[in-house]
Structure formats: structure tokens, C-alpha cells
Design an enzyme around this catalytic site. Sequence first.
Site, PDB file in Angstrom:
ATOM      1  N   GLU A 130      22.825  65.554  -2.698  1.00 45.69           N
ATOM      2  CA  GLU A 130      22.632  66.023  -4.067  1.00 45.69           C
ATOM      3  C   GLU A 130      22.115  67.459  -4.031  1.00 45.69           C
ATOM      4  O   GLU A 130      20.901  67.671  -3.857  1.00 45.69           O
ATOM      5  CB  GLU A 130      21.621  65.126  -4.796  1.00 45.69           C
ATOM      6  CG  GLU A 130      22.046  63.679  -4.872  1.00 45.69           C
ATOM      7  CD  GLU A 130      21.372  62.959  -6.038  1.00 45.69           C
ATOM      8  OE1 GLU A 130      22.089  62.303  -6.795  1.00 45.69           O
ATOM      9  OE2 GLU A 130      20.146  63.076  -6.205  1.00 45.69           O
ATOM     10  N   HIS A 151      14.566  61.325  -3.287  1.00 43.89           N
ATOM     11  CA  HIS A 151      15.270  62.079  -4.333  1.00 43.89           C
ATOM     12  C   HIS A 151      14.593  63.447  -4.495  1.00 43.89           C
ATOM     13  O   HIS A 151      13.371  63.555  -4.404  1.00 43.89           O
ATOM     14  CB  HIS A 151      15.247  61.302  -5.655  1.00 43.89           C
ATOM     15  CG  HIS A 151      16.195  61.869  -6.658  1.00 43.89           C
ATOM     16  ND1 HIS A 151      15.897  62.998  -7.382  1.00 43.89           N
ATOM     17  CD2 HIS A 151      17.450  61.506  -7.019  1.00 43.89           C
ATOM     18  CE1 HIS A 151      16.938  63.286  -8.162  1.00 43.89           C
ATOM     19  NE2 HIS A 151      17.889  62.398  -7.954  1.00 43.89           N
ATOM     20  N   SER A 187      25.659  66.177 -11.473  1.00 47.35           N
ATOM     21  CA  SER A 187      26.603  66.375 -12.578  1.00 47.35           C
ATOM     22  C   SER A 187      27.966  65.745 -12.297  1.00 47.35           C
ATOM     23  O   SER A 187      29.002  66.281 -12.692  1.00 47.35           O
ATOM     24  CB  SER A 187      26.741  67.866 -12.916  1.00 47.35           C
ATOM     25  OG  SER A 187      25.496  68.398 -13.319  1.00 47.35           O
ATOM     26  N   ASN A 195      21.571  56.144 -11.076  1.00 47.73           N
ATOM     27  CA  ASN A 195      20.135  56.391 -11.048  1.00 47.73           C
ATOM     28  C   ASN A 195      19.686  56.665 -12.479  1.00 47.73           C
ATOM     29  O   ASN A 195      19.947  57.737 -13.014  1.00 47.73           O
ATOM     30  CB  ASN A 195      19.845  57.604 -10.140  1.00 47.73           C
ATOM     31  CG  ASN A 195      18.375  57.988 -10.143  1.00 47.73           C
ATOM     32  OD1 ASN A 195      17.536  57.273 -10.691  1.00 47.73           O
ATOM     33  ND2 ASN A 195      18.066  59.121  -9.518  1.00 47.73           N
ATOM     34  N   TRP A 196      19.053  55.693 -13.077  1.00 47.80           N
ATOM     35  CA  TRP A 196      18.661  55.826 -14.489  1.00 47.80           C
ATOM     36  C   TRP A 196      17.472  56.767 -14.660  1.00 47.80           C
ATOM     37  O   TRP A 196      17.137  57.123 -15.787  1.00 47.80           O
ATOM     38  CB  TRP A 196      18.338  54.445 -15.086  1.00 47.80           C
ATOM     39  CG  TRP A 196      19.503  53.496 -15.158  1.00 47.80           C
ATOM     40  CD1 TRP A 196      20.775  53.698 -14.674  1.00 47.80           C
ATOM     41  CD2 TRP A 196      19.508  52.195 -15.749  1.00 47.80           C
ATOM     42  NE1 TRP A 196      21.555  52.603 -14.927  1.00 47.80           N
ATOM     43  CE2 TRP A 196      20.801  51.657 -15.593  1.00 47.80           C
ATOM     44  CE3 TRP A 196      18.548  51.413 -16.390  1.00 47.80           C
ATOM     45  CZ2 TRP A 196      21.160  50.391 -16.048  1.00 47.80           C
ATOM     46  CZ3 TRP A 196      18.889  50.145 -16.853  1.00 47.80           C
ATOM     47  CH2 TRP A 196      20.191  49.649 -16.682  1.00 47.80           C
ATOM     48  N   LYS A 197      16.812  57.107 -13.579  1.00 49.60           N
ATOM     49  CA  LYS A 197      15.621  57.976 -13.630  1.00 49.60           C
ATOM     50  C   LYS A 197      14.607  57.391 -14.627  1.00 49.60           C
ATOM     51  O   LYS A 197      14.508  56.173 -14.738  1.00 49.60           O
ATOM     52  CB  LYS A 197      16.022  59.416 -13.948  1.00 49.60           C
ATOM     53  CG  LYS A 197      17.101  59.921 -12.984  1.00 49.60           C
ATOM     54  CD  LYS A 197      17.330  61.398 -13.023  1.00 49.60           C
ATOM     55  CE  LYS A 197      18.389  61.780 -11.999  1.00 49.60           C
ATOM     56  NZ  LYS A 197      18.615  63.231 -11.904  1.00 49.60           N
ATOM     57  N   GLY A 217      23.482  60.357 -12.272  1.00 54.11           N
ATOM     58  CA  GLY A 217      22.308  60.393 -13.141  1.00 54.11           C
ATOM     59  C   GLY A 217      22.716  60.201 -14.587  1.00 54.11           C
ATOM     60  O   GLY A 217      23.007  59.082 -15.028  1.00 54.11           O
ATOM     61  N   GLY A 218      22.801  61.296 -15.327  1.00 51.15           N
ATOM     62  CA  GLY A 218      23.075  61.255 -16.766  1.00 51.15           C
ATOM     63  C   GLY A 218      24.237  60.361 -17.162  1.00 51.15           C
ATOM     64  O   GLY A 218      24.127  59.565 -18.103  1.00 51.15           O
ATOM     65  N   GLU A 252      13.861  65.108  -6.999  1.00 51.99           N
ATOM     66  CA  GLU A 252      12.830  65.169  -8.043  1.00 51.99           C
ATOM     67  C   GLU A 252      11.493  64.663  -7.502  1.00 51.99           C
ATOM     68  O   GLU A 252      10.430  65.125  -7.911  1.00 51.99           O
ATOM     69  CB  GLU A 252      13.285  64.353  -9.273  1.00 51.99           C
ATOM     70  CG  GLU A 252      14.379  65.100 -10.030  1.00 51.99           C
ATOM     71  CD  GLU A 252      15.359  64.226 -10.776  1.00 51.99           C
ATOM     72  OE1 GLU A 252      15.094  63.028 -10.998  1.00 51.99           O
ATOM     73  OE2 GLU A 252      16.437  64.756 -11.131  1.00 51.99           O
ATOM     74  N   GLY A 304      21.672  67.556 -13.109  1.00 62.57           N
ATOM     75  CA  GLY A 304      21.320  67.670 -14.523  1.00 62.57           C
ATOM     76  C   GLY A 304      21.647  69.023 -15.140  1.00 62.57           C
ATOM     77  O   GLY A 304      21.221  69.325 -16.248  1.00 62.57           O
TER      78      GLY A 304
HETATM   79  P1  13P Z   1      22.941  64.036 -12.834  1.00 63.24           P
HETATM   80  O1  13P Z   1      24.163  63.187 -12.617  1.00 63.24           O
HETATM   81  O2  13P Z   1      22.293  63.832 -14.163  1.00 63.24           O
HETATM   82  O3  13P Z   1      23.194  65.485 -12.513  1.00 63.24           O
HETATM   83  O4  13P Z   1      21.839  63.522 -11.765  1.00 63.24           O
HETATM   84  C1  13P Z   1      22.204  63.355 -10.445  1.00 63.24           C
HETATM   85  C2  13P Z   1      21.106  62.665  -9.726  1.00 63.24           C
HETATM   86  O5  13P Z   1      20.046  63.233  -9.520  1.00 63.24           O
HETATM   87  C3  13P Z   1      21.305  61.270  -9.329  1.00 63.24           C
HETATM   88  O6  13P Z   1      20.299  60.835  -8.482  1.00 63.24           O
END
Ligand code: 13P
Length: 251
Positions: free
Chosen positions: A168, A96, A214, A9-11, A235-236, A98, A174
Site C-alpha cells: 500500500e 497498516h 484507492s 479494510n473498514w478502518k 479501504g473506501g 495508518e 484515501g
Molecule cells: P483506500 O482504498 O481508501 O485508499 O484505502 C486503502 C487502504 O488503506 C486499505 O487498507
Amino acid sequence: MRKKIVAGNWKMNTTVAAGKELAKNIVAALDQVPKDVQLIIAPPFTHLATVADVIKGSVVALSAQNCADKAKGAYTGEVSAEMIAGTGCTYTILGHSERRQYYGETSETLVAKMALALENGLSPIYCVGEMLSEREAGNHFNVIKAQLEEVLFGLTAEQMAKVVIAYEPVWAIGTGVTATNEQAQEVHAFIRKTLAAKFGKKLADDVTILYGGSCKPSNAKELFACPDIDGGLIGGASLKAEDFIAIARSY
Ligand code: 13P
């Protein structure tokens, strides 16, 4: 048999040019990834058509990060499931944390998004997870059960078979804090049990349940070794081809 999936997920990261480069680097390293692992990348909407070209002919699948809760029309700024499918996407992330937290996404809108995604041939990657306060209050199972019931329990078995779940925990996203293997496995088993009660054991056994929060090359191996963890939503660490590929090699 459920699929093993590692999804990135590149966000809201990368320009189109940088996203193209990242996708190219992932495709270039595919020979290192076991054949039974499905890789999915979820760039921003603006990148989808371009990235679709880069990954064409490879085993990498394309996902959006969200879709509109309406089919089409006067909804300025929204992107429909039909438009997303037209770029070559076969998945879309939905719900998600967020989006729930910052954009007021509710179960009601998610029911509509889920229906439209499925109607347009997209497999939803449906995210669930509790906030830190909910875990500290010992309420995480209730929160996750409600997120599953309110959005998925209206689906037919045929529709449910197309859904991927991502657990998640919001406190792990994050933050660098990963859920322990035991914490993640416990919730994944609970999700499977909850789905089994509604859709039957066979279907629940076949649902792919990803862990997100994470997740990185250094912890993916232990997480993926848990019986109910079928992969990760990253994510990251999905923003570096090397790390993303290393995670996909962690089974
Ligand atoms: P991180 O891997 O940056 O913690 O993000 C997880 C995430 O929200 C993937 O959708």
C-alpha cells in the site's frame, strides 16, 4: 498456487448496526463472486462477534485490523490475538501505514504482533509501503525491503506460508491517486524477489500479494491483470457492498 484475495479494510467506519447491514449485503451478493476468489472483511474490533454471526456458513472470512503486541494482562484498551481468534477471525491486518504513522507502530512491536497472531492461528495480512517523500527520493525499494526484512525474516518457512502481504503506497491511500499498474507490478515483483532470496522461490511464488491504495471497481481489473498482483486490500470502496463485490469480479 497462490490465493486470489479481495479484502475490505473498514478502518474506523460504521456502527455495529451499519456493519451488520454491510456484511449482510455482501453475503447476499456472493453468487456474483467467482469461486476462486477469497473475500475477507475487516470490521472494527467492536463488530467482530456480530459480523461473525452474519457471515457464518458463507465463504467470507473475517479479519481484525490490528492486534496487541502482548498476550494478555494489564494493557488497558488493547485486544489480544487470542481474543480476536475467539470471535471467529482467521486473519488480522498488521502494520497498516495508518498504525505506523499515527500510532507509532515499529518493526519491533510488529515482530511481537506477528508471532502472537500466528500462535493463535490468525493469518497476518502484513502491510508495507513507502511515503510520497520516500518515493520521490527514489528510496521506495529500500524502505519496503527493510519493512519485509525486519518483520518477516525471523519467521520460519511454515509461518511465512501463512502470511499475506499488502503493498500500500502511502501516497495512494484515501487520496484517489492509484499507483499505475507498472508502479504496482514493479514493487510486487520486488517483494516476491525479496521473499524468494530468503525463503526460496517456491514459497515466494505461493505468497499472495495484494495491492491497496484507492483501488476501486474502475481500476481493479487492470491492477489484478498484472502477474504479481493477486488481489486488493480495499479501504473506501469496501464500505459499499456493490463496489466491493464489483472489485471481486475484476479478475
Ligand atoms: P483506500 O482504498 O481508501 O485508499 O484505502 C486503502 C487502504 O488503506 C486499505 O487498507
